[in-house]
Design a protein around this motif. Sequence first.
Motif, PDB file in Angstrom:
ATOM      1  N   PHE A  79       0.866  -1.184   0.000  1.00 54.36           N
ATOM      2  CA  PHE A  79       0.000   0.000   0.000  1.00 54.36           C
ATOM      3  C   PHE A  79       0.895   1.223   0.000  1.00 54.36           C
ATOM      4  N   SER A  80       0.446   2.291  -0.663  1.00 54.60           N
ATOM      5  CA  SER A  80       1.199   3.540  -0.570  1.00 54.60           C
ATOM      6  C   SER A  80       0.219   4.672  -0.275  1.00 54.60           C
ATOM      7  N   PHE A  81       0.776   5.760   0.253  1.00 54.68           N
ATOM      8  CA  PHE A  81      -0.052   6.908   0.625  1.00 54.68           C
ATOM      9  C   PHE A  81       0.440   8.196  -0.037  1.00 54.68           C
ATOM     10  N   HIS A  82       1.713   8.213  -0.436  1.00 49.04           N
ATOM     11  CA  HIS A  82       2.256   9.441  -1.026  1.00 49.04           C
ATOM     12  C   HIS A  82       1.588   9.764  -2.367  1.00 49.04           C
ATOM     13  N   ASP A  83       1.113   8.735  -3.082  1.00 49.88           N
ATOM     14  CA  ASP A  83       0.520   8.980  -4.397  1.00 49.88           C
ATOM     15  C   ASP A  83      -1.006   9.071  -4.358  1.00 49.88           C
ATOM     16  N   VAL A  84      -1.547   9.218  -3.121  1.00 45.48           N
ATOM     17  CA  VAL A  84      -3.004   9.340  -2.971  1.00 45.48           C
ATOM     18  C   VAL A  84      -3.551  10.537  -3.779  1.00 45.48           C
ATOM     19  N   PRO A  85      -2.917  11.737  -3.726  1.00 41.51           N
ATOM     20  CA  PRO A  85      -3.480  12.857  -4.513  1.00 41.51           C
ATOM     21  C   PRO A  85      -3.515  12.559  -6.014  1.00 41.51           C
ATOM     22  N   ALA A  86      -2.502  11.873  -6.529  1.00 40.54           N
ATOM     23  CA  ALA A  86      -2.476  11.574  -7.966  1.00 40.54           C
ATOM     24  C   ALA A  86      -3.627  10.654  -8.350  1.00 40.54           C
ATOM     25  N   MET A  87      -4.051   9.805  -7.428  1.00 37.59           N
ATOM     26  CA  MET A  87      -5.143   8.865  -7.715  1.00 37.59           C
ATOM     27  C   MET A  87      -6.509   9.533  -7.590  1.00 37.59           C
ATOM     28  N   ALA A  88      -6.517  10.812  -7.181  1.00 44.54           N
ATOM     29  CA  ALA A  88      -7.770  11.571  -7.128  1.00 44.54           C
ATOM     30  C   ALA A  88      -7.952  12.364  -8.425  1.00 44.54           C
ATOM     31  N   ARG A  89      -7.282  11.945  -9.477  1.00 42.85           N
ATOM     32  CA  ARG A  89      -7.399  12.615 -10.777  1.00 42.85           C
ATOM     33  C   ARG A  89      -7.653  11.577 -11.871  1.00 42.85           C
ATOM     34  N   ASP A  90      -8.272  12.031 -12.935  1.00 41.87           N
ATOM     35  CA  ASP A  90      -8.340  11.181 -14.124  1.00 41.87           C
ATOM     36  C   ASP A  90      -8.272  12.084 -15.353  1.00 41.87           C
ATOM     37  N   PHE A  91      -8.380  11.504 -16.537  1.00 42.06           N
ATOM     38  CA  PHE A  91      -8.215  12.272 -17.772  1.00 42.06           C
ATOM     39  C   PHE A  91      -9.246  13.397 -17.876  1.00 42.06           C
ATOM     40  N   GLY A  92     -10.462  13.122 -17.417  1.00 40.68           N
ATOM     41  CA  GLY A  92     -11.532  14.108 -17.526  1.00 40.68           C
ATOM     42  C   GLY A  92     -11.280  15.365 -16.721  1.00 40.68           C
ATOM     43  N   ASN A  93     -10.567  15.225 -15.606  1.00 42.93           N
ATOM     44  CA  ASN A  93     -10.210  16.356 -14.749  1.00 42.93           C
ATOM     45  C   ASN A  93     -11.442  17.121 -14.266  1.00 42.93           C
ATOM     46  N   ARG A  94     -12.547  16.410 -14.097  1.00 46.86           N
ATOM     47  CA  ARG A  94     -13.784  17.067 -13.651  1.00 46.86           C
ATOM     48  C   ARG A  94     -14.173  16.641 -12.249  1.00 46.86           C
TER      49      ARG A  94
ATOM     50  N   HIS B 146      -7.904   6.928 -17.685  1.00 45.46           N
ATOM     51  CA  HIS B 146      -8.427   7.728 -18.786  1.00 45.46           C
ATOM     52  C   HIS B 146      -9.944   7.852 -18.740  1.00 45.46           C
ATOM     53  N   SER B 147     -10.544   7.487 -17.633  1.00 47.96           N
ATOM     54  CA  SER B 147     -11.972   7.740 -17.480  1.00 47.96           C
ATOM     55  C   SER B 147     -12.168   9.251 -17.328  1.00 47.96           C
ATOM     56  N   LEU B 148     -13.404   9.685 -17.547  1.00 47.12           N
ATOM     57  CA  LEU B 148     -13.661  11.128 -17.615  1.00 47.12           C
ATOM     58  C   LEU B 148     -14.381  11.677 -16.402  1.00 47.12           C
ATOM     59  N   MET B 149     -15.073  10.817 -15.659  1.00 43.52           N
ATOM     60  CA  MET B 149     -15.929  11.309 -14.576  1.00 43.52           C
ATOM     61  C   MET B 149     -15.630  10.615 -13.244  1.00 43.52           C
ATOM     62  N   GLY B 150     -14.384  10.311 -12.987  1.00 41.34           N
ATOM     63  CA  GLY B 150     -14.011   9.768 -11.682  1.00 41.34           C
ATOM     64  C   GLY B 150     -14.297   8.292 -11.495  1.00 41.34           C
ATOM     65  N   GLN B 151     -14.571   7.566 -12.599  1.00 45.37           N
ATOM     66  CA  GLN B 151     -14.936   6.147 -12.454  1.00 45.37           C
ATOM     67  C   GLN B 151     -13.813   5.309 -11.846  1.00 45.37           C
ATOM     68  N   SER B 152     -12.573   5.712 -12.038  1.00 41.77           N
ATOM     69  CA  SER B 152     -11.471   4.907 -11.487  1.00 41.77           C
ATOM     70  C   SER B 152     -10.977   5.458 -10.152  1.00 41.77           C
ATOM     71  N   GLN B 153     -11.787   6.296  -9.517  1.00 41.65           N
ATOM     72  CA  GLN B 153     -11.419   6.847  -8.215  1.00 41.65           C
ATOM     73  C   GLN B 153     -12.250   6.183  -7.118  1.00 41.65           C
ATOM     74  N   ALA B 154     -11.775   6.287  -5.879  1.00 36.60           N
ATOM     75  CA  ALA B 154     -12.497   5.681  -4.743  1.00 36.60           C
ATOM     76  C   ALA B 154     -12.450   6.668  -3.579  1.00 36.60           C
TER      77      ALA B 154
END
Length: 339
Positions: A42-57, A99-107
Motif C-alpha cells: 500500500f502507498s499513501f504518497h501517491d493518494v493525490p495523484a489517484m484523485a485525478r483522471d483524464f476528464g479532470n472534472r 483515462h476515465s472522464l468522470m471519476g470512475q477509477s477513483q475511490a
Amino acid sequence: MKPSLEHFFKLLLLLALGGVTMHVPDANVLSSLGALHLDGHFSFHDVPAMARDFGNRCSFLPAAVLHPGSVSDIAATVGHVFSLGERSPLTVAARGHGHSLMGQSQAAGGIVVRMESLRSDTLHVHDGMSPFVDAPGGELWINVLHETLKYGLAPKSWTDYLHLTVGGTLSNAGVSGQAFRHGPQVSNVNQLEIVTGRGDVVTCSPEENTDLFYAALGGLGQFGIITRARIALEPAPKMVRWIRVLYSDFAGFTEDQEMLIMAENTFDYIEGFVIINRTGILNNWRTSFKPQDPVQASHFQSDGRVLYCLELTKNFNSDDTDIMEQVSSSFPLDRDVDM
Ligand SMILES: Cc1cc2nc3c(=O)[nH]c(=O)nc-3n(C[C@H](O)[C@H](O)[C@H](O)COP(=O)(O)OP(=O)(O)OC[C@H]3O[C@@H](n4cnc5c(N)ncnc54)[C@H](O)[C@@H]3O)c2cc1C
C-alpha cells in the motif's frame, strides 16, 4: 506500509486546500490493511495523484493505493474489505490508465488498485487455428500489439488510442473502426480471470461462470476486477491503405458510411468522425491532416462549420498494390463502389 498520524495530517491538509472530495475512513480500518501479507504494497504518497483522471472534472481522494504484486494481493485486499461488512465505508476501485472522464477509477476514502503495477512480462501468445493472447488486466493495448506482432498476429478489435488498459476498456466496451465487423473488444474475449467482490479468484468464459463473464464485460468495474483476459487474435495485416474522406453534408456522410458497412467485400476499418473546426485549421484534428494535404488548400473552407470525416483502411499484400491504387483512385465515393 502502515498508515500513520502523518498520513492523516497530509489528508487534512489536502482537504483544506480544496478542490477534492474527501471521506476519511476509520483509522483502525486503515491500519488493518497494514496487517495484510502482500507481495506488493500500500502507498499513501501517491493518494493525490489517484484523485485525478483524464476528464479532470471529479476529484475524490482515496485513503490508500494498492500496488499489487500479484493477483493474490488484490484478492486479499478485496476479501478484507468484504469482511469489514456493509457498514464499512471503505470502497475499492480498479484503476487502469486513469483515462476515465468522470471519476470512475477513483475511490472516495477507499482503496484504488493500480492495475498497471500488476503489468509484467506475462503476455502469453498462443498461435494455431484460433490464436489468442493471455494479457494481465493492467496491460496497455499498445504492449499487447507489440507482443502479438512478434507472432504476425493482432487483436481483432481495437480502440483508436492504444495507451488504455485491457481491463479498463473491457469494463467499458472498446470501440474502433473494426467494431462494425468483429464487434467491440468485449465481443472478442474468450475468457477472463476475475477477483470478485468477496475476494475469490474466478475464471469465467461463455461456457463457465457465464453470468460473471457477461456482467464483467462492459460492467464498469462493478462486478469484479479483471486480472487477466484471453483475447482473440487474427493475422496482422502486412500493408494498409489509409483513406480519409471529408464531408460538409451530414446526410451524405452517413449514407456513405452505412453503404460501406453493409457492402459485401468492404474495407477492414470504417470509422466516422465529427470535426468541430473552431480554429479553422483542419490539422488540429488528430494530426491526421497535414499542411501539405491538398484538402487544406481549397476544398474545405469550413469557416468554423462542423465537418464530417470517414476514415477507412483496406489491408493488402504487396502483390495487390495495383488493385489498391484502383480502389483509392475511385474516391470520392460514388454509390456503386465495389470492392
Ligand atoms: C484520449 C482517450 C482516447 C480514447 N479512445 C477510445 C477509443 O478509441 N475507443 C474506446 O472505446 N474508448 C476510448 N476511450 C475511452 C476509454 O476506453 C475509457 O476511458 C477507459 O475507461 C479508459 O481505460 P483505462 O485503462 O484508462 O481505465 P480507467 O479509466 O482507469 O478505468 C475505467 C473504468 O474501468 C474500471 N477498471 C479499470 N481497470 C479494471 C480492471 N482491471 N477490472 C475491472 N474494472 C477496471 C475502473 O474502475 C473504471 O470504472 C478513450 C479515452 C481517452 C481519454
